[in-house]
Design an enzyme around this catalytic site. Structure first.
Site: not given
Ligand SMILES: *Cc1c(COP(=O)(O)O)cnc(C)c1O
Length: 359
Positions: A101, A171, A195
């Protein structure tokens, strides 16, 4: 009805209490005579939901008034573009690479400007978080980006990099509101809700107000400007109303259960049980360095692909769901987000011991 032990990495488990409440309100939300799904986003009822959710987030995480909270769409992935589009001035940005990511975020930023990678653990297959000691941002960096919890590799920052006056962008998709944090250390936090805090469709942004600029260099679509969403109170267009409503319920559930301190305690207990089981096992092993282990995503393997497959197959028979590792990482991954009960982790650990005993 059987509810599985849901270890899915995302979209992921939600508190049962929240789902039951939502079910009860499905046909008639609070006397409105309709579901939240059927309601105008400009209605008083929905305005109430949005404002209450925002206030509760401030309360839960201690977010002061010089930070704004935005409810956007497009997932964390859209933030990979919005961050550079809104935060880059004339300089560059530092991207610390700790997994897929983080790499994707850096790649996307690289489409707009030249980005720097001062630290990376790619050569070690992202099995640890690089040492932050001695790190200082590149001179002209407009911000420093990290992926705080690496959902795929199962690692997590224990200490944030010291970025001085340069804003830290994180993030937090897979770790938001899993433990207390000091918002003052961050300029911007973004997280897909699916999540740890709600359903897919909502991306939560916490941003220091002085980082929101009206004037941006180049041509930036309205929907990709933080200023546009700030001014319209996340109502520039129809926001993901139902996702905001459910997230609001999860935030209330967190507040009711000891806030972020309570979440941390429960999450450490669950992760502790799982990592202890791994460390005592002569068959399974964790796939990352101990000091970098994530509280949220626990990655492990038996060291043999066929045996891992047999383990995952056997798990399904016990209603243990979602433990297959990410497609490129292999092995197993147990995601044990906020809503995951201790009892489910115990079921998984007991199964691991039984599998080892009878192999
Ligand atoms: C799942 C995830 C993403 C992607 O997220 P989307 O909502 O599908 O764009 C980005 N960064 C991290 C750390 C993730 O766990």
């Amino acid at each position: 009805m059987v509810r599985v032990h849901n270890f899915s990495a995302g979209p992921a488990i939600l508190p049962e209490e929240v789902l039951l409440e939502a079910a009860e309100e499905m046909l008639d939300f609070s006397g409105a005579g309709m579901s939240v799904m059927e309601m105008s986003h400009r209605s008083k009822a929905f305005e109430g939901i949005l404002n209450e959710t925002k206030e509760n987030i401030r309360k839960l995480a201690g977010i002061p008034m010089d930070y704004d909270i935005l409810f956007l769409q497009g997932g964390a992935t859209t933030q990979f573009s919005m961050v550079p589009l809104n935060l880059l001035k004339n300089g560059t940005a530092d991207y610390i690479l700790t997994g897929n990511w983080a790499e994707k975020a850096a790649q996307e930023a690289g489409n707009f400007n030249d980005v720097k990678v001062p630290l990376s653990s790619k050569d070690e297959n992202y099995s640890r978080i690089p040492d932050m000691k001695g790190y200082a941002p590149t001179d002209s960096a407009d911000y420093v980006h990290i992926c705080e919890n690496n959902t795929i590799y199962g690692t997590q920052f224990k200490e944030l990099p010291d970025t001085g006056k340069v804003p830290l962008v994180a993030d937090q998709s897979s770790c938001i509101f899993s433990r207390p944090f000091d918002i003052r250390r961050y300029g911007l936090i973004y997280a897909g809700a699916q999540k740890n805090i709600g359903p897919a469709g909502l991306t939560l942004i916490i941003i220091r107000k002085d980082l929101i600029r009206e004037e941006l260099p180049g041509r930036v679509p309205l929907m990709l400007r933080y200023a546009v969403h700030q001014k319209s109170d996340s109502m520039h267009n129809t926001p993901p109303t139902y996702a905001i409503y459910i997230t609001g319920k999860v935030i209330k559930w967190l507040l009711k259960n000891g806030g972020l301190e309570g979440a941390k305690e429960r999450n450490e207990k669950k992760a502790g049980l799982l990592y202890d089981t791994l460390d005592q096992s002569s068959l399974f092993r964790g796939t990352c360095e101990k000091a970098s282990r994530s509280l949220m995503n626990v990655t492990f393997t038996s060291g043999d692909e066929d045996r891992d497959a047999a383990f995952i197959k056997g798990a399904a028979a016990l209603n243990i769901s979602g433990i297959k590792g990410y497609r490129t990482a292999g092995g197993m991954r147990a995601s044990i987000y906020n809503a995951m009960p201790y009892e489910s982790v115990k079921v998984l650990c007991d199964y691991m011991k039984e599998f080892e005993r009878t192999r």
